[in-house]
Every structure is written in structure tokens, then in C-alpha cells.
Design an enzyme around this catalytic site. Sequence first.
Site, PDB file in Angstrom:
ATOM      1  NE  ARG A  98      -1.858   1.340   3.609  1.00  0.00           N
ATOM      2  CZ  ARG A  98      -1.424   2.525   4.003  1.00  0.00           C
ATOM      3  NH1 ARG A  98      -1.854   3.612   3.404  1.00  0.00           N
ATOM      4  NH2 ARG A  98      -0.547   2.645   4.988  1.00  0.00           N
ATOM      5  CE  LYS A 154      -1.925  14.596  18.110  1.00  0.00           C
ATOM      6  NZ  LYS A 154      -2.579  14.915  16.941  1.00  0.00           N
ATOM      7  CB  ILE A 181      -3.562  26.417  13.576  1.00  0.00           C
ATOM      8  CG1 ILE A 181      -5.009  26.193  13.130  1.00  0.00           C
ATOM      9  CG2 ILE A 181      -3.368  27.820  14.135  1.00  0.00           C
ATOM     10  CD1 ILE A 181      -6.028  26.329  14.263  1.00  0.00           C
ATOM     11  CD  GLU A 231      -9.903   8.202  15.003  1.00  0.00           C
ATOM     12  OE1 GLU A 231      -9.907   7.045  14.551  1.00  0.00           O
ATOM     13  OE2 GLU A 231      -9.184   9.105  14.569  1.00  0.00           O
ATOM     14  CE  LYS A 279      -4.606  17.840  19.077  1.00  0.00           C
ATOM     15  NZ  LYS A 279      -5.937  17.727  18.483  1.00  0.00           N
TER      16      LYS A 279
HETATM   17  N1  HSE Z   1      -8.568  13.673  16.852  1.00  0.00           N
HETATM   18  C1  HSE Z   1      -8.137  15.026  16.766  1.00  0.00           C
HETATM   19  C2  HSE Z   1      -9.312  15.937  16.615  1.00  0.00           C
HETATM   20  C3  HSE Z   1      -7.220  15.302  15.611  1.00  0.00           C
HETATM   21  O1  HSE Z   1     -10.465  15.486  16.580  1.00  0.00           O
HETATM   22  O2  HSE Z   1      -9.110  17.137  16.572  1.00  0.00           O
HETATM   23  C4  HSE Z   1      -5.830  14.847  15.868  1.00  0.00           C
HETATM   24  O3  HSE Z   1      -5.311  15.450  16.996  1.00  0.00           O
END
Ligand code: HSE
Length: 448
Positions: free
Chosen positions: A49, A105, A136, A190, A205
Site C-alpha cells: 500500500r 502530541k 494552524i 473514531e 495539546k
Molecule cells: N482527533 C483530533 C481531533 C485530531 O479530533 O481534533 C488529531 O489530533
Amino acid sequence: MKPIQVGLLGIGVVGAGTFNVLKRNQEEIQRRAGRGIEITMVADLDVARAQSIVGAGVQVVNDARAIIANPDIDIVIELIGGYGIAKTLVLEAIAAGKHVVTANKALLAVHGTEIFAAASAKGVMVAFEAAVAGGIPIIKALREGLTANRIQWIAGIINGTTNFILSEMRDKGLDFAVVLKEAQRLGYAEADPTFDIEGVDAAHKVTLMSAIAFGIPVQFDKAYVEGITKLGAADIKYAEQLGYRIKLLGITKRREANAAKGYSAGIELRVHPSLIPSKRLIANVEGAMNAVVVNGDAVGNTLYYGKGAGSEPTASAVIADLVDITRLHTADPLNRVPHLAFQPGSMSDLPILPMGDVVTSYYLRLRVADEAGVLAKVTGILASADISIDAVLQREADEVGGEGATQTDVIILTHDCQEARMNHAMALMQALPTVLQPIVRIRKEELA
Ligand code: HSE
């Protein structure tokens, strides 16, 4: 000059975006960087892939260590994620003298101190623009653009999944669980959305932003983390009626000592749902978009807005780091921008404050018996705790529970007070026999 050679560990959505943008914009990137930047090796467990993404001209291997061992590779991009094998490979790449670019992160928020120390000792760079708010350039802004400022606070919508869910809840008047299912069906959340909806991703973050804003070590373990799973449609509606929107914010603030009020100096580091005035620009950031407000003493408020995830937006940040490293890799390590914005020998030991010491204002919703004296008792408890009320909203019982209802909602907005004081007052209010359900408490930030 021969192009700088890059090895990519893990070619998923962001890796493919990085490869494609680098190829598409190579001429312009080269004019900026001063030499070409080429991904010449890719490691991925799914070799076939990976090869189909990068084409025949790039060597694809299934063993990441083949990249780390290759003396021709100058920079390793880690896009594997998580704290397991990614940590081992990043440390091995550093030990091999490679510069590292990562979007990870979780890894940096938990193990950043060890990783940055290893990189400094080896004289290599670890760049992580893509780790916070995707496309950003907030790391660049904090570390360089705002370097003149004493930063006072940062508040950010730094998780797109939860912002999408909250936007849908507000738009459609739906509860959390219903919207989450829909978000998963549409691919916005997810299959296992725990890190997003429980606030963990945002906490990773904001931990990184806090470290570079205040020159403190990364301390994810000290962050207060509360997600959006308990938010109900009713509170979003009441907040709206009071002129506020509810957003999941990552907040970090410098708190000065104040002997009169009993405040000690330190740094607040917290993620939780927050009411913010609807008129603030950041309150109007909807869907999966991200935004960060930074307050510096010289510049005042600055706002950064954009896509916090996705293939090419995140690739934009990864490639910005590649260009930075390409420009700086021959510079004396002492003349480079420090990993955490402050020189390693000049870090601050200001503590992260426990949540009880945090100072903020509150939205409280109490489901109460609709009878005489209830409100007086509740406000009496707040007064005796020296908590000042900013606004009160009481719904008619019929509106809350239907015709003939005997219960109603009382919503109280308070002025600032210390969280420990609020916890004590809430326990007293909860013990009143006329308070019929667990009190809903949502913190409030004016962001003025
Ligand atoms: N899962 C994160 C979000 C993106 O929904 O912003 C990756 O950090």
C-alpha cells in the site's frame, strides 16, 4: 546542493498528505528552504500500500530501523503515533543523529522532557508543529512570533471531533450520545473516540502549548481533564439563552500570587467544557475547526483559526518543520530556536496548580422543588461561601416538566472564585432536600 533526505515512519493519512504536498509544491518549497527536500525512504508495515502511494522511485521498507540506520537520511518524520514503538524509534533516531519531525502530541506531552533532553544532548532538532491544532502554525506563533510577550493565558478549541459534536448538539438540540453515534457514522469521530471525547487529546495539546508559553517542563500528568460526555442539550440551550456557547477548551493561565485572596502563584492547566460569551470570535468556531486565543501582555489577544486535522492541513505543518530544519540544520545548536521556546537552562519551576486552586467563574444548574424559600437557601449558601452571583435564570416549572410540574431548573452564573470554595458550596447545596438531582457545574471563561 543535493536535496536533504527524509525518511518517513508510517504512511497513513498524514504521511500520504505530506508526500503529496511536498511533491506538488517542491519548486516553491525549495526556493524557500534553499535546497530540495525529498522523502527518499518510507517505512510501513503495509509495504504494498505504501509503495502504491509513493511510486516506484521511493524505497519502501517494513522495518523503521532501516531508515534510522541509513547514513544518508538527515530527517526522520514519525507519524506512527502513541507512546509505544514511536517513543523507542524517536529516541533511536535522535541517538543516530537524525533530526525528528513528529505529529505525536501524546508522545511529547507524556515523554517530552526525556525526548527534548536527548535531542539537546545530541544537538538535533525535534519539531512538532503538527502536534497541536494540525495546520494552524500555533507552535511557531508561540515560540517565535510572540517571543516579546509575557504570555498571560491561552484558550483553545483544539479538538475537532468534540467541536463538531458540540456544534451539532447546539444546532439540532440533541444530546451527546445521539450526536456521537451520528459523528461516527459520518466518519467525523473514531470508532474508539475515547481520547477525543474525554478531553485527553486536547490535554496533550494544551500541555505542549503551556510548556512553550511559560517555559515550564511538559507535565501532562498534572493537567485537569474533563470531556464532554456528560453534557446535556438542556445546558447548551440555557447557556445560549444567557448569551453563551459551550465549547471544550484547553486552557492554560499564569496565576499571580494574591495574599489577600489566598491565591498562590502557578500555572493553570486544564481541559473541560466551558461557557464562553457568544459574541467572542472563538465562540463562533463551528464544526471540526480549531481555534486558539493567546493573550500576551504586549500584543493583547491574538486568534489563530484553521483546520486542526486532516491529510494536507497536517502535512502543511509537517512540511513547515522540514523547511525549518533544512534552513537551520547547519547552524550551531545554540543558535537554534529552543525546543520549548526558552533556553533549557532558563526554564521556570512555577508549579501546575491543583484544580482546587484554579480561579474561574461558573454556570450551575440545579433541579429544585418548585416551592417557597428554595432559591433563598441556595443563594444563602453561595453568599456564606463569599461567592458572588452574576445572573440567575429560573424557568417556569411547566416549561421544564410539562403541565402541573412541581420541579424546575434554576441556573446561576457566578463571578470568579476558587474551585475549592465552589466545591464546598456545591456540597452544601446538594445536601438540601429541595435539590433533587446532581447539580450541573460548567466552568465559564469570559476571555476578555
Ligand atoms: N482527533 C483530533 C481531533 C485530531 O479530533 O481534533 C488529531 O489530533
